[in-house]
Design a protein around this motif. Structure first.
Motif, PDB file in Angstrom:
ATOM      1  N   LYS A 106     129.907  26.885 -19.860  1.00  7.93           N
ATOM      2  CA  LYS A 106     129.670  26.060 -18.672  1.00  7.93           C
ATOM      3  C   LYS A 106     130.989  25.570 -18.073  1.00  7.93           C
ATOM      4  O   LYS A 106     131.146  25.505 -16.848  1.00  7.93           O
ATOM      5  N   LEU A 107     131.944  25.265 -18.939  1.00  9.12           N
ATOM      6  CA  LEU A 107     133.269  24.863 -18.474  1.00  9.12           C
ATOM      7  C   LEU A 107     133.937  26.042 -17.770  1.00  9.12           C
ATOM      8  O   LEU A 107     134.577  25.883 -16.722  1.00  9.12           O
ATOM      9  N   GLY A 108     133.779  27.219 -18.352  1.00 11.07           N
ATOM     10  CA  GLY A 108     134.338  28.413 -17.729  1.00 11.07           C
ATOM     11  C   GLY A 108     133.741  28.662 -16.355  1.00 11.07           C
ATOM     12  O   GLY A 108     134.433  29.075 -15.420  1.00 11.07           O
ATOM     13  N   ALA A 109     132.428  28.384 -16.235  1.00 13.46           N
ATOM     14  CA  ALA A 109     131.764  28.567 -14.943  1.00 13.46           C
ATOM     15  C   ALA A 109     132.377  27.655 -13.886  1.00 13.46           C
ATOM     16  O   ALA A 109     132.531  28.055 -12.723  1.00 13.46           O
ATOM     17  N   LEU A 110     132.733  26.437 -14.281  1.00 16.38           N
ATOM     18  CA  LEU A 110     133.350  25.511 -13.332  1.00 16.38           C
ATOM     19  C   LEU A 110     134.700  26.035 -12.859  1.00 16.38           C
ATOM     20  O   LEU A 110     135.081  25.868 -11.693  1.00 16.38           O
ATOM     21  N   LEU A 111     135.427  26.684 -13.776  1.00 13.15           N
ATOM     22  CA  LEU A 111     136.757  27.183 -13.436  1.00 13.15           C
ATOM     23  C   LEU A 111     136.712  28.388 -12.503  1.00 13.15           C
ATOM     24  O   LEU A 111     137.669  28.638 -11.764  1.00 13.15           O
ATOM     25  N   ALA A 137     123.571  39.489 -11.436  1.00 17.19           N
ATOM     26  CA  ALA A 137     123.673  38.068 -11.092  1.00 17.19           C
ATOM     27  C   ALA A 137     122.915  37.210 -12.105  1.00 17.19           C
ATOM     28  O   ALA A 137     123.397  36.144 -12.523  1.00 17.19           O
ATOM     29  N   GLY A 138     121.734  37.676 -12.507  1.00 21.08           N
ATOM     30  CA  GLY A 138     120.945  36.939 -13.495  1.00 21.08           C
ATOM     31  C   GLY A 138     121.624  36.889 -14.855  1.00 21.08           C
ATOM     32  O   GLY A 138     121.614  35.850 -15.525  1.00 21.08           O
ATOM     33  N   GLU A 139     122.208  38.008 -15.279  1.00 24.46           N
ATOM     34  CA  GLU A 139     122.886  38.056 -16.572  1.00 24.46           C
ATOM     35  C   GLU A 139     124.123  37.165 -16.583  1.00 24.46           C
ATOM     36  O   GLU A 139     124.422  36.499 -17.584  1.00 24.46           O
ATOM     37  N   ILE A 140     124.861  37.155 -15.486  1.00 21.10           N
ATOM     38  CA  ILE A 140     126.047  36.294 -15.398  1.00 21.10           C
ATOM     39  C   ILE A 140     125.638  34.823 -15.474  1.00 21.10           C
ATOM     40  O   ILE A 140     126.281  34.011 -16.145  1.00 21.10           O
ATOM     41  N   LYS A 141     124.534  34.496 -14.795  1.00 21.42           N
ATOM     42  CA  LYS A 141     124.049  33.115 -14.818  1.00 21.42           C
ATOM     43  C   LYS A 141     123.665  32.698 -16.235  1.00 21.42           C
ATOM     44  O   LYS A 141     124.006  31.591 -16.694  1.00 21.42           O
ATOM     45  N   LYS A 142     122.966  33.588 -16.967  1.00 24.13           N
ATOM     46  CA  LYS A 142     122.570  33.277 -18.344  1.00 24.13           C
ATOM     47  C   LYS A 142     123.800  33.146 -19.246  1.00 24.13           C
ATOM     48  O   LYS A 142     123.848  32.275 -20.124  1.00 24.13           O
ATOM     49  N   MET A 143     124.793  33.999 -19.027  1.00 22.22           N
ATOM     50  CA  MET A 143     126.010  33.966 -19.846  1.00 22.22           C
ATOM     51  C   MET A 143     126.730  32.635 -19.711  1.00 22.22           C
ATOM     52  O   MET A 143     127.191  32.057 -20.705  1.00 22.22           O
ATOM     53  N   PHE A 144     126.809  32.128 -18.492  1.00 23.55           N
ATOM     54  CA  PHE A 144     127.531  30.878 -18.276  1.00 23.55           C
ATOM     55  C   PHE A 144     126.752  29.653 -18.740  1.00 23.55           C
ATOM     56  O   PHE A 144     127.307  28.560 -18.824  1.00 23.55           O
ATOM     57  N   LYS A 145     125.477  29.818 -19.057  1.00 24.38           N
ATOM     58  CA  LYS A 145     124.664  28.689 -19.512  1.00 24.38           C
ATOM     59  C   LYS A 145     124.547  28.616 -21.035  1.00 24.38           C
ATOM     60  O   LYS A 145     123.874  27.739 -21.565  1.00 24.38           O
ATOM     61  N   LYS A 146     125.199  29.540 -21.744  1.00 29.12           N
ATOM     62  CA  LYS A 146     125.005  29.632 -23.191  1.00 29.12           C
ATOM     63  C   LYS A 146     125.543  28.430 -23.962  1.00 29.12           C
ATOM     64  O   LYS A 146     124.960  28.002 -24.944  1.00 29.12           O
ATOM     65  N   SER A 147     126.669  27.887 -23.578  1.00 30.97           N
ATOM     66  CA  SER A 147     127.301  26.810 -24.342  1.00 30.97           C
ATOM     67  C   SER A 147     128.127  25.933 -23.417  1.00 30.97           C
ATOM     68  O   SER A 147     128.314  26.247 -22.239  1.00 30.97           O
TER      69      SER A 147
END
Length: 348
Positions: free
Chosen positions: A263-268, A249-259
Motif C-alpha cells: 500500500k505504501l508502494g502504491a502511494l509512491l 488493472a485488476g491484478e495490479i490493484k490486488k497486488m497493491f492491497k496485499k500488505s
C-alpha cells in the motif's frame, strides 16, 4: 462547430448524454443539438439546477427511441420519429457538422449508410477505434461493422485508416499492417493472402505505407499506426485487448492491497497508476468513428457515462474539422484495385 447528439441512445440516456453534452459545450465551445424526448431532456437540466437551456444548447424533439431489441437493419425506417433517425436526417441536411450516438451499433451503421450515404466509391463503411498502446495508440479498422470482407474492402480500409491516422492522430506517413497469424507473406487464409497482395502492390506503387503482416502482439506494441482487419478478426482483437487491460488493472490493484508495504508502494507510484488507468479507459477516447460515411458519425460505447459522451463529442469535433472526408473523397481513385496485364500495362 455544431454537434448533433442522440440524447436517447445508450444505457444511461438521457442523463449521461445530456450531462456529457453540457460538459462538452463548456470545455470545447461546441454548439450541441440534443435530439430526443424534450420533457426528459429538460428534466435532467432541472435536476442540475438549470431552469433554461444554456447558451449553445438546443433541443430537437423526437418521440421514439431505437433500442437493442429493435431490428438494426430496419429500426430507423420503422421508427421514423426516433432520435436516431431524426438526428441522422439533420446531419444529412446540414443542420450540424457531426453526429454522436451511444445507441445500437447495427442500427447506427444501417441508418448512416442509407440516410447519410457512403462516400462515393467506398464499398463499405468501417468502425475505426484507436487501440491504446505505449506509442499513442493505433487505428484499428474494421472492428465489427463488416464480419465478412473481400480483399478490396480491406484495401479501402487501409487507405481510410491511413487518412484517419494522418488527419486525426497527426501521424505523417502512417505505417499500415495487415492483422495476421504471422509476419511472413505466405501466412493466413485466402482473404489475408489476397489482401496482402493488394496492399503490397499499393505500397510498392507509393500509394500507401504498407509494412506487411502484423501479429497481435506487435500490433499491441504499436509497431504499426494502422491495423487492417475484417470486422470479425478485428472485433476479437479489440475485445481481447480490452479484456487483457481490465485483467491487468485488476491484478495490479490486488497486488497493491496485499500488505502495508504494498500500500505504501502504491502511494509512491500513484501518478503512474493513474496514467496507466487513463491509457486503458475507453471514456478518454469516447467513441469509434464510422469511417466511409459522407459526414462524421461517432459511435459511443453503449454504457457511456457523461464523461465518455463528452469525449465522444470532442472526437466528433476533431473528425469534422480534420478534413478527412474531403481527403478520402479526393483520393478514391488511389484506393481502386489495379490489375497488371502482360506488357506492363495497368487497368482498373
Amino acid at each position: 462547430m455544431k454537434i448533433i447528439v442522440d440524447a436517447m441512445g445508450g444505457d444511461n440516456a438521457p442523463s449521461a448524454t445530456v450531462r456529457g453534452a453540457l460538459q462538452a459545450n463548456r470545455e470545447f465551445g461546441h454548439d450541441i443539438i440534443l435530439v430526443g424526448r424534450g420533457e426528459e431532456i429538460l428534466r435532467v437540466l432541472n435536476e442540475d439546477g438549470l431552469g433554461q437551456l444554456p447558451s449553445g444548447i438546443e433541443i430537437a424533439h423526437a418521440d421514439q427511441v431505437v433500442d437493442n431489441h429493435d431490428n438494426p437493419a430496419t429500426a430507423f425506417r420503422e421508427k421514423k420519429d426516433s432520435s436516431l433517425t431524426i438526428g441522422l436526417k439533420m446531419l444529412k441536411d446540414g443542420a450540424g457538422d457531426a453526429f454522436v450516438s451511444a445507441g445500437s451499433t447495427g442500427a447506427i451503421l444501417s441508418a448512416a449508410t442509407l440516410l447519410v450515404k457512403r462516400i462515393r466509391g467506398i464499398r463499405r463503411a468501417a468502425l475505426c477505434p484507436v487501440v491504446p498502446n505505449g506509442k499513442g495508440g493505433s487505428v484499428l479498422i474494421d472492428c465489427g461493422a463488416n464480419a465478412e470482407c473481400t480483399a478490396e474492402f480491406l484495401l479501402q480500409f487501409a487507405f481510410m485508416g491511413s487518412y484517419y491516422a494522418g488527419h486525426v492522430l497527426g501521424r505523417p506517413e502512417p505505417r499500415v499492417g495487415l492483422l495476421n497469424i504471422g509476419g511472413e507473406e505466405s501466412k493466413g487464409d485466402g482473404l489475408r493472402k489476397a489482401a496482402f497482395d493488394l496492399l503490397k502492390q499499393a505500397g510498392d506503387e507509393g500509394r500507401i505505407n504498407f509494412t506487411g503482416n502484423v501479429e497481435g502482439r506487435e500490433a499491441v506494441a504499436g509497431e504499426v499506426d494502422v491495423i487492417v482487419a475484417d470486422g470479425f478478426a478485428g472485433n476479437v482483437f479489440l475485445k481481447t485487448v480490452e479484456g487483457t487491460g481490465m485483467f491487468l488493472a485488476g491484478e495490479i490493484k490486488k497486488m497493491f492491497k496485499k500488505s502495508w508495504k504494498s500500500k505504501l508502494g502504491a502511494l509512491l507510484v500513484q501518478d503512474g497508476i493513474a496514467d496507466f488507468k487513463k491509457l486503458l479507459d475507453y471514456r478518454e477516447v469516447g467513441g469509434t468513428a464510422l469511417i466511409g460515411i459522407s459526414k462524421p458519425v461517432i459511435k459511443a460505447h453503449g454504457s457511456s457515462d457523461a464523461y465518455a459522451i463528452r469525449s465522444a463529442i470532442r472526437q466528433a469535433g476533431q473528425v469534422a474539422s480534420s478534413g478527412i472526408i474531403d481527403d478520402i473523397s479526393a483520393h478514391i481513385d488511389e484506393m481502386k484495385v489495379s490489375v497488371h496485364k502482360e506488357g506492363g500495362e495497368t487497368e482498373e
